[in-house]
Design an enzyme around this catalytic site. Structure first.
Site, PDB file in Angstrom:
ATOM      1  N   TYR A  16       0.834  -1.215   0.000  1.00 49.65           N
ATOM      2  CA  TYR A  16       0.000   0.000   0.000  1.00 49.65           C
ATOM      3  C   TYR A  16       0.866   1.261   0.000  1.00 49.65           C
ATOM      4  O   TYR A  16       0.661   2.171  -0.812  1.00 49.65           O
ATOM      5  CB  TYR A  16      -0.924  -0.038   1.222  1.00 49.65           C
ATOM      6  CG  TYR A  16      -1.957   1.055   1.259  1.00 49.65           C
ATOM      7  CD1 TYR A  16      -3.000   1.093   0.349  1.00 49.65           C
ATOM      8  CD2 TYR A  16      -1.901   2.067   2.226  1.00 49.65           C
ATOM      9  CE1 TYR A  16      -3.960   2.096   0.389  1.00 49.65           C
ATOM     10  CE2 TYR A  16      -2.857   3.070   2.286  1.00 49.65           C
ATOM     11  CZ  TYR A  16      -3.887   3.080   1.359  1.00 49.65           C
ATOM     12  OH  TYR A  16      -4.835   4.079   1.414  1.00 49.65           O
ATOM     13  N   VAL A  20     -10.505   7.625   7.338  1.00 51.45           N
ATOM     14  CA  VAL A  20     -11.928   7.745   7.004  1.00 51.45           C
ATOM     15  C   VAL A  20     -12.662   6.452   7.368  1.00 51.45           C
ATOM     16  O   VAL A  20     -12.142   5.351   7.133  1.00 51.45           O
ATOM     17  CB  VAL A  20     -12.112   8.037   5.491  1.00 51.45           C
ATOM     18  CG1 VAL A  20     -13.503   8.599   5.227  1.00 51.45           C
ATOM     19  CG2 VAL A  20     -11.043   8.992   4.971  1.00 51.45           C
TER      20      VAL A  20
END
Ligand SMILES: NC(=O)c1ccc[n+]([C@@H]2O[C@H](COP(=O)([O-])OP(=O)(O)OC[C@H]3O[C@@H](n4cnc5c(N)ncnc54)[C@H](OP(=O)(O)O)[C@@H]3O)[C@@H](O)[C@H]2O)c1
Length: 241
Positions: free
Chosen positions: A147, A180
């Site tokens: 990532y 988030v």
């Protein structure tokens, strides 16, 4: 302002919230790509089902993604789809997982950006490319090599594209959305502690109410897109404005 938006990863999380903001505009056409479909009966939305990790399928689909620019005063590409990748240390990764993470987080956004520029470079509209990056582009996190690497690459790609395209009427941004409350965070919290030493910290973000909502972040992204002139830097973090 008649707006065209090409958006990836519109079915869930942040992308869904961005979709809602744009579909609430009076004059908009959205082309949205994800593996699944919302099946929304909305005349301003065209959904394309595509696995962005399949780069051959993406290449074959590109002719369907970019409508003619005539009539649009603003053309926007938001590369939002992303995958946390295999959450495992180097030495426990799988070649297919490495490829998949790079394809979704880096190579598909690069491919779509290239196609967007080809499609609209001669059009007079305002043109914005917004790549959804991550704080992980700057910060190495054990367990997140796929990532972090993909997002760091995407941030650098955005900076190079900005250098090349700035004089041609394009603005390019690499935007970190903060932390988030989406399915991606749920997936992170399901990681194995042994493979992901920061697990407890991420569980704490949720239990202590520290996550932003997708709607809050979508509003920030819309603010940036609405006033790009106020954001001279390529690399942005919604927590800073
Ligand atoms: N959540 C966070 O805390 C956080 C923090 C930093 C950065 N980000 C970035 O923000 C972006 C949105 O993340 P999110 O948290 O909203 O994630 P999410 O809830 O997991 O949603 C991901 C979206 O991407 C689509 N997608 C995933 N893999 C795909 C593939 N192979 N092909 C096509 N579409 C695919 C999914 O749709 P389908 O399942 O229908 O394909 C979904 O709509 C990502 O780029 C992520 O890296 C998120």
């Amino acid at each position: 302002m008649r707006t065209l938006l090409i958006l990836t990863g519109h079915t869930k999380g942040l992308g869904h919230a961005i979709l809602d903001v744009f579909l609430s505009l009076e004059s908009v056409q959205v082309v949205a790509l994800s593996r699944t479909s919302l099946d929304l009966a909305h005349s301003n939305l065209k959904e394309i089902q595509l696995d962005l990790s399949d780069l051959d399928a993406l290449e074959a689909t590109i002719p369907k993604v970019f409508p003619k620019a005539e009539g649009f005063e603003r053309c926007i590409l938001i590369n939002n789809a992303g995958w946390i990748g295999e959450v495992k240390p180097v030495g426990k990764l799988n070649p297919k997982g490495i490829q998949r993470a790079m394809n979704v987080n880096l190579l598909a956004p690069m491919t779509l950006t290239d196609a967007f520029v080809k499609a609209y470079r001669n059009h007079q509209a305002e043109k914005i490319i917004l790549n959804v990056s991550s704080g992980a582009a700057q910060k190495p996190l054990p367990g997140w090599s796929e990532y972090c690497t993909g997002k760091a690459g995407l941030a650098m790609f955005s900076k190079v594209a900005h250098e090349e395209l700035n004089g041609l009427g394009f603005r390019v941004f690499s935007v970190a959305p903060g932390i988030v409350d989406t399915g991606m965070q749920s997936e992170i919290r399901r990681a194995d502690q042994q493979d992901f030493p920061a697990l407890e910290r991420f569980i704490g973000y949720k239990s202590e109410g520290k996550l932003s909502t997708p709607e809050e972040v979508a509003a920030k992204i819309f603010q940036l897109i609405s006033h790009p002139e106020l954001f001279p830097e390529v690399v942005q973090d919604v927590r800073n404005y």
